[in-house]
Design a protein around this motif. Structure first.
Motif, short mmCIF file in Angstrom:
data_model
loop_
_atom_site.label_atom_id
_atom_site.label_comp_id
_atom_site.label_asym_id
_atom_site.label_seq_id
_atom_site.Cartn_x
_atom_site.Cartn_y
_atom_site.Cartn_z
N UNK A 1 -70.21 -12.57 -66.62
CA UNK A 1 -71.61 -12.60 -66.18
C UNK A 1 -72.33 -11.43 -66.84
N UNK A 2 -73.56 -11.69 -67.29
CA UNK A 2 -74.35 -10.64 -67.92
C UNK A 2 -75.82 -10.90 -67.70
N UNK A 3 -76.64 -9.90 -67.99
CA UNK A 3 -78.09 -10.03 -67.91
C UNK A 3 -78.67 -9.65 -69.26
N UNK A 4 -79.75 -10.36 -69.65
CA UNK A 4 -80.48 -9.97 -70.85
C UNK A 4 -81.97 -9.98 -70.54
N UNK A 5 -82.66 -8.84 -70.80
CA UNK A 5 -82.07 -7.55 -71.16
C UNK A 5 -81.35 -6.95 -69.95
N UNK A 6 -80.35 -6.14 -70.19
CA UNK A 6 -79.60 -5.57 -69.07
C UNK A 6 -80.44 -4.49 -68.39
N UNK A 7 -80.78 -4.67 -67.12
CA UNK A 7 -81.60 -3.67 -66.44
C UNK A 7 -80.78 -2.44 -66.05
N UNK A 8 -81.47 -1.32 -65.93
CA UNK A 8 -80.81 -0.10 -65.49
C UNK A 8 -80.22 -0.32 -64.10
N UNK A 9 -78.98 0.11 -63.92
CA UNK A 9 -78.30 -0.04 -62.64
C UNK A 9 -77.43 -1.27 -62.56
N UNK A 10 -77.59 -2.21 -63.49
CA UNK A 10 -76.81 -3.46 -63.44
C UNK A 10 -75.32 -3.20 -63.50
N UNK A 11 -74.88 -2.37 -64.42
CA UNK A 11 -73.44 -2.17 -64.62
C UNK A 11 -72.78 -1.40 -63.49
N UNK B 1 -67.00 -3.00 -73.54
CA UNK B 1 -66.93 -3.51 -74.91
C UNK B 1 -67.80 -4.74 -75.11
N UNK B 2 -67.92 -5.59 -74.08
CA UNK B 2 -68.72 -6.80 -74.17
C UNK B 2 -70.07 -6.67 -73.46
N UNK B 3 -70.23 -5.63 -72.63
CA UNK B 3 -71.46 -5.50 -71.86
C UNK B 3 -71.60 -6.59 -70.82
N UNK B 4 -70.48 -6.96 -70.18
CA UNK B 4 -70.47 -8.06 -69.22
C UNK B 4 -69.52 -7.73 -68.07
N UNK B 5 -69.79 -8.34 -66.92
CA UNK B 5 -68.80 -8.33 -65.85
C UNK B 5 -67.77 -9.40 -66.14
N UNK B 6 -66.52 -9.11 -65.84
CA UNK B 6 -65.43 -10.07 -66.03
C UNK B 6 -64.64 -10.23 -64.73
N UNK B 7 -64.12 -11.43 -64.55
CA UNK B 7 -63.23 -11.73 -63.44
C UNK B 7 -62.13 -12.64 -63.97
#
Length: 312
Positions: free
Chosen positions: A239-249, A263-269
């Protein structure tokens, strides 16, 4: 016997890591690009490249019905009988077995069938979204050992993921994509949009024109999907957001096994977390919902206007 009211996770198959079936995975990925490019050549453009994906079917993956002047047609990967099937409106279907075909053989067999059915189509013969060096389809003559059990298990997993993604999709009344299978990265995805435009995408995807990514990411979005392992090493949800907002990660994401992969800029499960859970549907829905909320809250989306209030 299943206990009444208790979720049954036996239909979520155990999946091998990619290294256990890499040859089959890589080859079917390239086969899917050939079929996807045929759909691309025969469909009018739809925003965000929504005219190019495949869809999960009751037997495998399908293009769905493609309009054509000589009569519409559909192409389906049948992962039960392990055949490629081409169906044209009002005539008999034509098929061939998938076992141990080279990419070159698959390419020529498919285009020959289309010619015979008066659906003459020519495609750009080089794979996309894969790094160089890469061999064009007609020149890739490497033979493989087709792992029918592995690809069948992967498709069965897709049927479960597709079902839960559709349920998640139904809770949003803003612009939202179909649940569709993108053959570029070989992943099943669903995407929600805030309704606002986004900064120009930087591009840089291997063997993919920058303008394609710019158009695909023209508006703010929150996207989630499932892949067989490419980019991470084992089957996983992302799961990811574009553009990634501050606080997302740094958001609080469920379940606890989910994590932000820098490395991917995404959440993984990992898929195994879901398939082994006592309630796989709830575990996956928690991941989809909490990652979406992380994007929507930190990105200041108008959730009151975008989210469905009706109880179905």
């Amino acid at each position: 016997m299943k206990t009444p009211g208790k979720p049954n996770n036996t239909s979520w198959p155990e999946l091998p890591t990619p290294d256990k079936w890499q040859e089959t995975l890589d080859t079917v990925h390239l086969w899917s690009q050939i079929i996807g490019k045929i759909r691309l050549e025969n469909m009018p453009w739809i925003n965000h490249s929504w005219h190019v994906p495949l869809y999960v079917s009751s037997r495998g993956l399908t293009t769905s019905f493609i309009p054509h002047p000589s009569g519409g047609f559909e192409i389906e990967f049948d992962f039960l009988d392990h055949r490629l099937i081409v169906r044209k409106a009002n005539i008999e279907s034509v098929s061939f077995p998938l076992n141990s075909l080279s990419v070159s053989d698959f390419y020529h067999k498919t285009l020959d069938i289309l010619d015979q059915m008066d659906i003459k189509t020519r495609i750009y013969p080089k794979p996309v979204e894969l790094p160089d060096p890469i061999t064009p389809f007609p020149e890739n003559t490497d033979t493989i050992t087709y792992n029918a059990e592995a690809i069948h298990r992967f498709w069965m997993a897709l049927t479960q993921v597709n079902r839960v993604f559709i349920r998640f999709r139904s809770k949003f009344c803003g612009k939202v994509s179909p649940v569709h299978f993108f053959w570029g990265a070989f992943d099943l995805a669903v995407t929600r949009f805030s309704g606002r435009t986004a900064p120009k995408h930087p591009g840089g995807i291997p063997n993919c024109a920058d303008w394609v990514m710019e158009e695909s990411y023209s508006h703010e979005l929150s996207s989630a999907g499932f892949w067989s392992g490419s980019g991470y090493g084992e089957p996983a949800f992302y799961a990811y957001a574009y553009p990634e907002p501050e606080g997302f990660k740094n958001a609080e994401i469920n379940p606890k096994e989910a994590f932000y992969y820098e490395e991917l800029g995404e959440y993984l499960l990992p898929y195994r977390v879901v398939s082994n859970a006592s309630n796989p549907d709830r575990t996956l829905l928690d991941f989809l919902q909490t990652t979406y909320v992380a994007a929507a809250v930190n990105g200041n989306w108008d959730r009151e206007a975008l989210e469905t209030k009706r109880i179905f």
